[in-house]
Design an enzyme around this catalytic site. Structure first.
Site, PDB file in Angstrom:
ATOM      1  N   ASP A 165       0.992  -1.292   0.131  1.00  0.00           N
ATOM      2  CA  ASP A 165      -0.107  -0.039   0.094  1.00  0.00           C
ATOM      3  C   ASP A 165       0.785   1.094   0.033  1.00  0.00           C
ATOM      4  O   ASP A 165       2.168   1.244   0.264  1.00  0.00           O
ATOM      5  CB  ASP A 165      -1.182   0.112   1.066  1.00  0.00           C
ATOM      6  CG  ASP A 165      -0.315  -0.477   2.638  1.00  0.00           C
ATOM      7  OD1 ASP A 165       0.983  -0.327   2.654  1.00  0.00           O
ATOM      8  OD2 ASP A 165      -0.994  -1.056   3.347  1.00  0.00           O
ATOM      9  N   ASN A 225      -7.726  -2.867  14.198  1.00  0.00           N
ATOM     10  CA  ASN A 225      -8.976  -2.878  13.947  1.00  0.00           C
ATOM     11  C   ASN A 225      -9.111  -4.120  12.926  1.00  0.00           C
ATOM     12  O   ASN A 225     -10.260  -4.127  12.231  1.00  0.00           O
ATOM     13  CB  ASN A 225      -9.458  -1.843  13.299  1.00  0.00           C
ATOM     14  CG  ASN A 225      -8.894  -1.293  12.077  1.00  0.00           C
ATOM     15  OD1 ASN A 225      -7.917  -1.861  11.436  1.00  0.00           O
ATOM     16  ND2 ASN A 225      -9.516  -0.285  11.382  1.00  0.00           N
ATOM     17  N   HIS A 263      -7.415  -4.616  10.036  1.00  0.00           N
ATOM     18  CA  HIS A 263      -6.970  -4.498   8.584  1.00  0.00           C
ATOM     19  C   HIS A 263      -5.656  -5.272   8.424  1.00  0.00           C
ATOM     20  O   HIS A 263      -4.973  -5.345   9.206  1.00  0.00           O
ATOM     21  CB  HIS A 263      -7.132  -2.972   8.379  1.00  0.00           C
ATOM     22  CG  HIS A 263      -5.862  -2.229   8.805  1.00  0.00           C
ATOM     23  ND1 HIS A 263      -5.926  -0.879   9.338  1.00  0.00           N
ATOM     24  CD2 HIS A 263      -4.468  -2.557   8.825  1.00  0.00           C
ATOM     25  CE1 HIS A 263      -4.724  -0.512   9.635  1.00  0.00           C
ATOM     26  NE2 HIS A 263      -3.826  -1.395   9.303  1.00  0.00           N
ATOM     27  N   GLU A 287      -9.545  -1.765   5.133  1.00  0.00           N
ATOM     28  CA  GLU A 287     -10.163  -1.577   6.629  1.00  0.00           C
ATOM     29  C   GLU A 287     -11.464  -2.272   6.335  1.00  0.00           C
ATOM     30  O   GLU A 287     -12.107  -2.400   5.564  1.00  0.00           O
ATOM     31  CB  GLU A 287     -10.556  -0.126   6.462  1.00  0.00           C
ATOM     32  CG  GLU A 287      -9.233   0.937   6.169  1.00  0.00           C
ATOM     33  CD  GLU A 287      -8.635   1.317   7.739  1.00  0.00           C
ATOM     34  OE1 GLU A 287      -8.386   0.060   8.351  1.00  0.00           O
ATOM     35  OE2 GLU A 287      -8.519   2.321   8.041  1.00  0.00           O
TER      36      GLU A 287
HETATM   37  C1  GLP Z   1      -0.570  -0.154   8.713  1.00  0.00           C
HETATM   38  C2  GLP Z   1      -0.176  -0.774   7.408  1.00  0.00           C
HETATM   39  C3  GLP Z   1      -0.155  -2.156   7.376  1.00  0.00           C
HETATM   40  C4  GLP Z   1       0.364  -2.675   8.596  1.00  0.00           C
HETATM   41  C5  GLP Z   1      -0.229  -2.468   9.628  1.00  0.00           C
HETATM   42  C6  GLP Z   1       0.333  -2.837  11.142  1.00  0.00           C
HETATM   43  O1  GLP Z   1      -1.511   0.648   8.588  1.00  0.00           O
HETATM   44  N1  GLP Z   1      -1.006  -0.258   6.391  1.00  0.00           N
HETATM   45  O2  GLP Z   1       0.444  -2.857   6.230  1.00  0.00           O
HETATM   46  O3  GLP Z   1       1.188  -3.944   8.710  1.00  0.00           O
HETATM   47  O4  GLP Z   1      -0.868  -1.179   9.549  1.00  0.00           O
HETATM   48  O5  GLP Z   1       1.311  -1.560  11.473  1.00  0.00           O
HETATM   49  P1  GLP Z   1       2.304  -1.547  12.657  1.00  0.00           P
HETATM   50  O6  GLP Z   1       3.153  -2.851  12.135  1.00  0.00           O
HETATM   51  O7  GLP Z   1       2.888  -0.170  12.487  1.00  0.00           O
HETATM   52  O8  GLP Z   1       1.411  -2.229  14.138  1.00  0.00           O
END
Ligand code: GLP
Length: 258
Positions: free
Chosen positions: A85, A154, A156, A161
């Site tokens: 993304d 949440n 995702h 989402e």
């Molecule tokens: C983000 C990204 C995801 C990521 C997730 C967890 O928003 N778009 O690809 O894996 O949330 O993030 P974190 O590892 O900082 O908890």
């Protein structure tokens, strides 16, 4: 189901996580799996950003540095990865873009050719068209082999989402307030500074990967991980669709196991 009617319900896999002591041990294990994939590359690698992935890329750089030079050169020369993304509106030069994050955490430390590390273009004039182009680029490269995923608080994955159905493809999405708060750290702690939209590979591309590696660390993820693995798959918890994937591995630390 009526007798003889074709089943449309995908098989649900009971996913038993690999549990390791802490985030450092998780990073080492995941980096070893990524390197093994790159030593025998069949299809592109699918990569994620986020705090969970930072120590993984650091370990990957150390491991590549320890390889015999000819082998390390082969990994670099054959590298091909697609990130999940990118924020809409951020140029690759913007330090908060995922492109800049990957340049800092992966491209530079591993000495990769930036042209082999793909992300959606956050500055495209038409984000929907860019999402279609990016999804087609992934398909054109043969689809993802090993897809690494972090887990949003949440539920995702990527930026799929809630609600996200299992069949949604690469597209432009509006980020939830929850996610913008979760990711505010990279924007000086200000959720309002986090872009409102992103381009993300969809559940369709993620579930089409040959293998999926869900990486989860920290006690704050314990509740959502438990639900994602145990509750019937639902659009309200996109990570739960991974139960339909026959080749999913969950690697978690003891904190994330609650
Ligand atoms: C983000 C990204 C995801 C990521 C997730 C967890 O928003 N778009 O690809 O894996 O949330 O993030 P974190 O590892 O900082 O908890």
């Amino acid at each position: 189901m009526r007798h003889g009617a074709p089943s449309t319900t995908p098989t649900t896999t009971v996913v038993k996580p690999v549990v390791l002591a802490d985030a450092a041990a998780v990073a080492e294990r995941v980096a070893a799996l990524l390197l093994a994939d790159r030593l025998r590359p069949e299809r592109p690698l699918g990569l994620a950003t986020g705090r969970t992935m930072e120590p993984v890329y650091a370990s990957l750089a150390r491991r590549l540095g320890r390889l015999e030079p000819a082998l390390a050169a082969r990994v670099r020369d054959t590298w091909c990865s697609f990130n999940l993304d990118e924020y809409v509106g951020l140029a690759p030069q913007d330090p908060t873009s995922f492109a800049a994050t990957m340049a800092r955490q992966l491209v530079a430390p591993l000495g990769l050719d930036p042209g082999r590390v793909w992300l959606p273009d956050g500055r495209a004039d038409d984000p929907e068209a860019e999402a279609r182009r990016y999804g087609a680029a992934v398909a054109g490269a043969g689809g993802i082999g090993l897809q690494v995923l972090g887990l949003g608080l949440n539920g995702h994955v990527g930026f799929n989402e809630p609600p996200s159905d299992a069949g949604v493809a690469c597209r432009c999405v509006t980020l939830s307030d929850h996610t913008r708060r979760q990711n505010a750290g990279a924007f000086g702690g200000d959720p309002d500074a986090v872009p409102r939209q992103a381009i993300t590979l969809g559940m369709a591309e993620i579930l089409s990967a040959r293998r999926v590696l869900l990486v989860v660390t920290g006690a704050e993820k314990a509740a959502v991980l438990r639900r994602a693995l145990a509750e019937p798959p639902t659009a309200e918890l996109p990570a739960s669709w991974l139960q339909h994937h026959p080749g999913v591995t969950v690697i978690a630390d003891t904190g994330a196991m609650g």
